[in-house]
Each structure stands twice: as structure tokens, then as C-alpha cells.
Design a protein around this motif. Structure first.
Motif, mmCIF file in Angstrom:
data_model
loop_
_atom_site.group_PDB
_atom_site.id
_atom_site.type_symbol
_atom_site.label_atom_id
_atom_site.label_comp_id
_atom_site.label_asym_id
_atom_site.label_seq_id
_atom_site.Cartn_x
_atom_site.Cartn_y
_atom_site.Cartn_z
ATOM 1 N N SER B 153 0.937 -1.386 -0.474
ATOM 2 C CA SER B 153 -0.277 0.024 -0.251
ATOM 3 C C SER B 153 1.118 1.533 -0.024
ATOM 4 O O SER B 153 1.323 1.666 1.483
ATOM 5 N N ASP B 154 1.308 1.845 -1.019
ATOM 6 C CA ASP B 154 2.020 2.794 -1.107
ATOM 7 C C ASP B 154 1.158 4.331 -1.382
ATOM 8 O O ASP B 154 0.194 4.155 -1.767
ATOM 9 N N ARG B 155 2.317 5.425 -1.192
ATOM 10 C CA ARG B 155 1.313 6.102 -1.022
ATOM 11 C C ARG B 155 2.305 7.358 -2.351
ATOM 12 O O ARG B 155 3.624 7.417 -1.457
ATOM 13 N N TRP B 156 2.201 8.303 -3.065
ATOM 14 C CA TRP B 156 2.469 9.424 -3.579
ATOM 15 C C TRP B 156 1.961 10.756 -2.756
ATOM 16 O O TRP B 156 1.261 10.311 -2.561
ATOM 17 N N LYS B 157 4.006 11.756 -2.602
ATOM 18 C CA LYS B 157 2.846 12.333 -1.696
ATOM 19 C C LYS B 157 4.197 13.992 -3.125
ATOM 20 O O LYS B 157 5.153 13.967 -3.048
ATOM 21 N N ILE B 158 3.080 14.476 -4.092
ATOM 22 C CA ILE B 158 3.825 15.644 -4.798
ATOM 23 C C ILE B 158 3.661 16.785 -4.805
ATOM 24 O O ILE B 158 1.933 16.623 -4.791
ATOM 25 N N SER B 159 3.787 17.637 -4.528
ATOM 26 C CA SER B 159 3.498 18.857 -4.355
ATOM 27 C C SER B 159 3.109 19.521 -5.725
ATOM 28 O O SER B 159 3.251 18.739 -6.538
ATOM 29 N N GLY B 160 1.679 19.884 -4.936
ATOM 30 C CA GLY B 160 1.066 20.490 -6.659
ATOM 31 C C GLY B 160 -0.376 19.628 -7.196
ATOM 32 O O GLY B 160 -1.318 19.670 -7.433
ATOM 33 N N LEU B 161 0.054 18.022 -6.336
ATOM 34 C CA LEU B 161 -1.045 17.127 -6.888
ATOM 35 C C LEU B 161 -1.236 16.637 -5.381
ATOM 36 O O LEU B 161 -1.375 15.839 -4.409
#
Lengths: 78, 373
Positions: B153-161
Motif C-alpha cells: 500500500s504505497d502513497r505518492w506525495k507530489i507537490s501540487g497533486l
């Protein structure tokens, strides 16, 4: 999807049961004959560290994965 | 989360049902250094330490910690202008990854199991996985059937998204069979199901005044079937042959052939050579870069989803120093291993568009030490 998983589990159980039941009829190399097989150069992955890094790079560079017995965790570079 | 909880129960039930026997868990320390560098300025420096410790006759645990430092250039995508190269140099960007892992191991000679947790933290990505492996050894050790399950269970942490998940479940079945005293074969099947944000959030295409982020389907199901054979050609020489077929519901299919030859030069030195060929087809949603529109349902920019081939050639060594012990190390228990692989892709328009190179040409170097303490 549920049916797919059901058949997958069924196939797994049948496969394991078949292999277990038939294993005594398969090739029987005696323990004292396994000297060659125990050598590093006869292992499926002679260097586990190198194999793991290679697989990681290939999984970044190519679309395909799987077919390896070792576990590869997720990362954002894929 | 419910699936994670169910997965956690499996090792508990599995280990509770174990029978008695003899273990082969060794106290082993592996320290390795790796580098990858290519002509697109992508560089990876990686170091990893893995420790396996025997707790009792049948039980043990494994700990590992890896750290990757990744650097690369921020390319300029210009396909919307017609696919012509511009020569702008992208700014350098870097990222690091820390990935610890902890596992519990069991081995009584007939039942081999492991269950563990894996974490991976990056600036913009967090990966967390649970995995369970079980292998049943039969027929005097000549036959082994294994199953491995992992749930991520992975998670993206993208600025602006908006933060978004990428979940992945994999199931691997393997069957290993000794063929003769000098040959063995392994059949492996893997199913990987991914869902969530499967696009690369760093990939985009400029179409006129618009910058459009890559948009890929949010579900993918792939299967890989691999066959491996290892045989002794002469007392000093072994031959490895591997083939893998992969197919998924994005219509990507691939063939991989991997061969290697290892030869003992002396009691201490073993040298190896390796050749690998890989070829894959386009995903069904791939369109020529010049035909991509802002309103398209899918926008695919990453060359990984297009048709291309790769070629890898490498050399490998193993060295057993021997020579007795010093104050800190017993060299008879140590093995040094390493290798150099050269990697190249075929020419590809998507690679040219993103990196400004016809193809990717890279090198991988690994040096590791295994120590049975």
C-alpha cells in the motif's frame, strides 16, 4: 475477479497436492550426490545482492516484472 | 487495510502449524554496494546491509537496511512541438530512498517460511509492504514447491497533486526440481495486480501552451512465467539459462532470455559472463507523441510502455579469500562477489523525446561481501 481468485487457489491446491503425491516418483538425487549442486555457481542466483539490484534496475527501465522467487518492494522510481 | 490484516494472520496460522525437523538458517551478514550510471545522467548509488540471525534450531530473523541516492536531470519534453530535439540542459534533481525490512524466518528442513514487512521512504513516495513466503521441500530435497504473497500500500506525495495511493498485490508460485546430480530447473509464475495512481507524476508533455501530465489507466494486471535451468557443463563450469514471458492487460507482452556461464579458475576465484536480451510490445494506449491531444483519455509519455529491446552483457566474479582469521574477521567465512553489466536499449522516439538521446546506454556495478559469522 472472485471467480479468478477461486480458480487460482484451486489450481494452487491441486498443483501442490499433485507434486506432493508424486514427489516420491520424481528424480531422487541422494544427499551424497549433491556436492555439485551445493556450489555457488550452481545456485539459481549465485549472488543474491547483485541479482536483487539488477532486478530493481530492470524493473525501473522495463515494463515487465515478476518471474523471480525473491521479493521486490515498491518504490517511486517505477 | 482489511486485506493487510488478513495477510498478517497468514504467518501466524502458518507458523502455528509447523512440524519438527532440522533447520538450515545461517547467521549471515551481507553488505553490498551498487551503482548505476547512464548517458541520460541518471545515476544511482546504493548500499545495503542484510543480517540473518538464527534464534533457535528452526527460527531466525532477517533485518536489512538499504539506502539509495538517485540523481538525474530534469529533461524538457517537446513532443508537442513536433518531436524535434531542443538542446536545453535540464536542471539536476536528486532523491534518496531508505528501505528497511524485517522478517521472521522458519526452517525445519521440510517447511521453509518467512513473513515480514518492508518500508521504503522517498521525498515524494512511501512504500509499505507485507510479504509471506512458504516453501515445501520434498523428495529428499529434490523437489520444492513455494508460494509467496505480498501486499503493498504505497502513497505518492507530489507537490501540487493530491496524495494518491498505489496498491499492489503479487502472488508467486514456484516449483524447483533437481534433474540430475548436475542439473536443476525452476518454474516460476507471478501475478501482479496494481491499482491507483500508476502514472509517473514527473512525466509530462507540452502540447502548445498546455503542459499535460502523464495519464495512465488506474488498474493493471500482469502475469509472468519464467523457466530457469542450471547445469554443470564440466566440473569447473556451470551454465545458466532463463526465459520469461510476461503479459498484462495493458497489452504489453515481453520475452526475456538470460544466459550466464560461470567457471572456477581456482579454489578461490570464479569468473562469470552474462548475456541478456529483452523485448517488449507497445501498451494499447500508446500513440505517436505528435498525435497526443490534451483531451485524450490516456496520455503516455514514458518509453517504458512503448515497444523497445534491451541488451545486457556483463562479467561477474566470486572470491573466497581464505587464509584464516584476524582479530575481527575469519576470512574462511567470507565471500566477495561483484560484477559489471553494460545495458543498452534500442532506439526509441519516446527516449529521444524525453532524454534527448536515441537510446539509453548504462552500466551497473555491484560489489558485495557475504560473511557467515
Amino acid at each position: 475477479m472472485i471467480m479468478t481468485r477461486f480458480f487460482l487457489l484451486l489450481a494452487l491446491i491441486i498443483s501442490l497436492a499433485s507434486v506432493t503425491a508424486c514427489s516420491s516418483r520424481l528424480v531422487r538425487v541422494q544427499p551424497y550426490e549433491r556436492e555439485s549442486l551445493a556450489q555457488d555457481k550452481m545456485l539459481f542466483t549465485p549472488s543474491t545482492a547483485k541479482a536483487a539490484f539488477d532486478e530493481h534496475v530492470f524493473s525501473i527501465m522495463e515494463a515487465s516484472r515478476g518471474g523471480e522467487a525473491s521479493f521486490q518492494g515498491g518504490c517511486g522510481c517505477r | 487495510m482489511r486485506r493487510l490484516q488478513v495477510l498478517l494472520l497468514i504467518p501466524v496460522l502458518f507458523f502455528a502449524a509447523m512440524e519438527a525437523g532440522a533447520s538450515s538458517i545461517d547467521d549471515l551478514l551481507v553488505v553490498s554496494l551498487h551503482t548505476y550510471d547512464d548517458n541520460t545522467n541518471q545515476t544511482i548509488y546504493s548500499t545495503k546491509a542484510s543480517l540473518t540471525k538464527r534464534l533457535s534450531e528452526r527460527w531466525g530473523y532477517g533485518l536489512s537496511l538499504g539506502v539509495d541516492a538517485v540523481s538525474g536531470a530534469t529533461p524538457s519534453s517537446n513532443a508537442g512541438d513536433g518531436g524535434e530535439d531542443d538542446d536545453e540542459e535540464g536542471e539536476s534533481e536528486g532523491n534518496s530512498r531508505v528501505y528497511p525490512s524485517l522478517s521472521l524466518k522458519y526452517d525445519d528442513g521440510q517447511h521453509i517460511g518467512a513473513a515480514g514487512v518492508y518500508l521504503s521512504t522517498e521525498t515524494d513516495y512511501t512504500g509499505q509492504s507485507l510479504f509471506v513466503d512458504y516453501t515445501r521441500v520434498m523428495n529428499l530435497g529434490n523437489t520444492a514447491a513455494g508460494i509467496s504473497v505480498s501486499e503493498a500500500s504505497d502513497r505518492w506525495k507530489i507537490s501540487g497533486l493530491d496524495p494518491d495511493n498505489r496498491d499492489e498485490r503479487s502472488v508467486t508460485l514456484s516449483l524447483t526440481q533437481t534433474l540430475t546430480p548436475h542439473a536443476q530447473a525452476r518454474l516460476v509464475w507471478t501475478n501482479i495486480h496494481s491499482e491507483g495512481y500508476l502514472s509517473n507524476p514527473h512525466r509530462f508533455i507540452d502540447i502548445g501552451p498546455d503542459r499535460v501530465l502523464e495519464r495512465l489507466p488506474e488498474e493493471r494486471n500482469g502475469d509472468a512465467l519464467a523457466l530457469k535451468l542450471v547445469t554443470l557443463l564440466k566440473e569447473s563450469t556451470s551454465f545458466h539459462l532463463g526465459y520469461r514471458y510476461y503479459s498484462d492487460d495493458w497489452s504489453i507482452s515481453s520475452h526475456t532470455i538470460d544466459t550466464a556461464l560461470y567457471r572456477d579458475l581456482s579454489g578461490s576465484w570464479t569468473l562469470g559472463g552474462r548475456l541478456r536480451f529483452y523485448t517488449q510490445t507497445d501498451a494499447e494506449f500508446i500513440r505517436p507523441l505528435t498525435e497526443i491531444q490534451v483531451a485524450d483519455q490516456w496520455v503516455a509519455v514514458d518509453y517504458k510502455n512503448t515497444a523497445f529491446d534491451t541488451y545486457t552483457a556483463g562479467v561477474e566474479f566470486q572470491y573466497k579469500p581464505g587464509g584464516g582469521s584476524t582479530r575481527f574477521l575469519d576470512w574462511d567465512k567470507a565471500k566477495l562477489k561483484g560484477g559489471l553489466d553494460l545495458y543498452t536499449t534500442s532506439s526509441n522516439d519516446f527516449i529521444d523525446n524525453w532524454y534527448g538521446e536515441d537510446s539509453i546506454v548504462g552500466a551497473m556495478i555491484t560489489v558485495s561481501m557475504e560473511y557467515q559469522y
